[in-house]
Design a protein around this motif. Structure first.
Motif, PDB file in Angstrom:
ATOM      1  N   ALA A  54      38.466  41.598  37.808  1.00  0.00           N
ATOM      2  CA  ALA A  54      37.746  42.504  36.914  1.00  0.00           C
ATOM      3  C   ALA A  54      38.388  43.893  36.905  1.00  0.00           C
ATOM      4  O   ALA A  54      38.346  44.601  35.893  1.00  0.00           O
ATOM      5  N   ILE A  55      38.995  44.274  38.010  1.00  0.00           N
ATOM      6  CA  ILE A  55      39.677  45.572  38.095  1.00  0.00           C
ATOM      7  C   ILE A  55      41.085  45.476  37.512  1.00  0.00           C
ATOM      8  O   ILE A  55      41.526  46.370  36.790  1.00  0.00           O
ATOM      9  N   GLU A  56      41.797  44.401  37.826  1.00  0.00           N
ATOM     10  CA  GLU A  56      43.196  44.268  37.415  1.00  0.00           C
ATOM     11  C   GLU A  56      43.356  44.049  35.913  1.00  0.00           C
ATOM     12  O   GLU A  56      44.343  44.499  35.329  1.00  0.00           O
ATOM     13  N   GLN A  57      42.417  43.388  35.297  1.00  0.00           N
ATOM     14  CA  GLN A  57      42.539  43.090  33.865  1.00  0.00           C
ATOM     15  C   GLN A  57      42.612  44.368  33.017  1.00  0.00           C
ATOM     16  O   GLN A  57      43.535  44.514  32.213  1.00  0.00           O
ATOM     17  N   PRO A  58      41.678  45.297  33.186  1.00  0.00           N
ATOM     18  CA  PRO A  58      41.795  46.543  32.403  1.00  0.00           C
ATOM     19  C   PRO A  58      43.052  47.336  32.759  1.00  0.00           C
ATOM     20  O   PRO A  58      43.651  47.973  31.891  1.00  0.00           O
ATOM     21  N   ASN A  59      43.463  47.280  34.031  1.00  0.00           N
ATOM     22  CA  ASN A  59      44.684  47.987  34.435  1.00  0.00           C
ATOM     23  C   ASN A  59      45.902  47.400  33.730  1.00  0.00           C
ATOM     24  O   ASN A  59      46.791  48.135  33.305  1.00  0.00           O
ATOM     25  N   MET A 113      33.911  31.091  52.059  1.00  0.00           N
ATOM     26  CA  MET A 113      34.607  30.736  50.833  1.00  0.00           C
ATOM     27  C   MET A 113      33.981  31.423  49.621  1.00  0.00           C
ATOM     28  O   MET A 113      34.693  31.897  48.746  1.00  0.00           O
ATOM     29  N   LYS A 114      32.651  31.499  49.620  1.00  0.00           N
ATOM     30  CA  LYS A 114      31.960  32.144  48.505  1.00  0.00           C
ATOM     31  C   LYS A 114      32.305  33.624  48.439  1.00  0.00           C
ATOM     32  O   LYS A 114      32.515  34.172  47.352  1.00  0.00           O
ATOM     33  N   ASP A 115      32.384  34.273  49.611  1.00  0.00           N
ATOM     34  CA  ASP A 115      32.747  35.693  49.643  1.00  0.00           C
ATOM     35  C   ASP A 115      34.165  35.911  49.111  1.00  0.00           C
ATOM     36  O   ASP A 115      34.426  36.871  48.389  1.00  0.00           O
ATOM     37  N   TYR A 116      35.063  35.006  49.487  1.00  0.00           N
ATOM     38  CA  TYR A 116      36.438  35.104  49.027  1.00  0.00           C
ATOM     39  C   TYR A 116      36.493  35.033  47.504  1.00  0.00           C
ATOM     40  O   TYR A 116      37.204  35.809  46.861  1.00  0.00           O
ATOM     41  N   LEU A 117      35.758  34.122  46.919  1.00  0.00           N
ATOM     42  CA  LEU A 117      35.738  33.985  45.461  1.00  0.00           C
ATOM     43  C   LEU A 117      35.160  35.218  44.793  1.00  0.00           C
ATOM     44  O   LEU A 117      35.653  35.657  43.749  1.00  0.00           O
ATOM     45  N   GLU A 118      34.144  35.787  45.388  1.00  0.00           N
ATOM     46  CA  GLU A 118      33.555  37.016  44.831  1.00  0.00           C
ATOM     47  C   GLU A 118      34.555  38.168  44.866  1.00  0.00           C
ATOM     48  O   GLU A 118      34.666  38.940  43.910  1.00  0.00           O
ATOM     49  N   VAL A 119      35.281  38.273  45.967  1.00  0.00           N
ATOM     50  CA  VAL A 119      36.290  39.327  46.082  1.00  0.00           C
ATOM     51  C   VAL A 119      37.373  39.125  45.025  1.00  0.00           C
ATOM     52  O   VAL A 119      37.818  40.072  44.371  1.00  0.00           O
ATOM     53  N   GLN A 120      37.812  37.884  44.844  1.00  0.00           N
ATOM     54  CA  GLN A 120      38.836  37.597  43.848  1.00  0.00           C
ATOM     55  C   GLN A 120      38.344  37.906  42.433  1.00  0.00           C
ATOM     56  O   GLN A 120      39.094  38.423  41.600  1.00  0.00           O
ATOM     57  N   LYS A 121      37.083  37.611  42.160  1.00  0.00           N
ATOM     58  CA  LYS A 121      36.511  37.926  40.850  1.00  0.00           C
ATOM     59  C   LYS A 121      36.484  39.431  40.619  1.00  0.00           C
ATOM     60  O   LYS A 121      36.784  39.915  39.527  1.00  0.00           O
TER      61      LYS A 121
END
Length: 70
Positions: A13-18, A1-9
């Motif tokens: 972080a990538i999608e926001q500037p895009n 679950m922690k890995d999933y949250l890190e991936v989503q974060k």
């Protein structure tokens, strides 16, 4: 679950500037189109297209009009 949250974060972080870049690109395209509309030589156009340009010009002018304060 922690890995999933890190991936989503990281994705966020990538999608926001895009998203911001896409918004700026759309704003630039709109400005270019409005500039084309406002600077078109209507004397060269037939009645139908001229009416469309005049309508679009009015829409741009109305939107950009400075309204009196208070």
């Amino acid at each position: 679950m922690k890995d999933y949250l890190e991936v989503q974060k990281r994705k966020l972080a990538i999608e926001q500037p895009n998203a911001k870049a896409r918004t700026k690109k759309a704003e630039a395209a709109l400005l270019a189109e409005e500039t084309r509309i406002m600077s078109a030589d209507l004397s060269l156009l037939e009645r139908g297209p001229r009416a469309w340009f005049e309508s679009m010009r009015k829409m741009v002018q109305d939107r950009d009009a400075v309204s009196p304060c208070c």
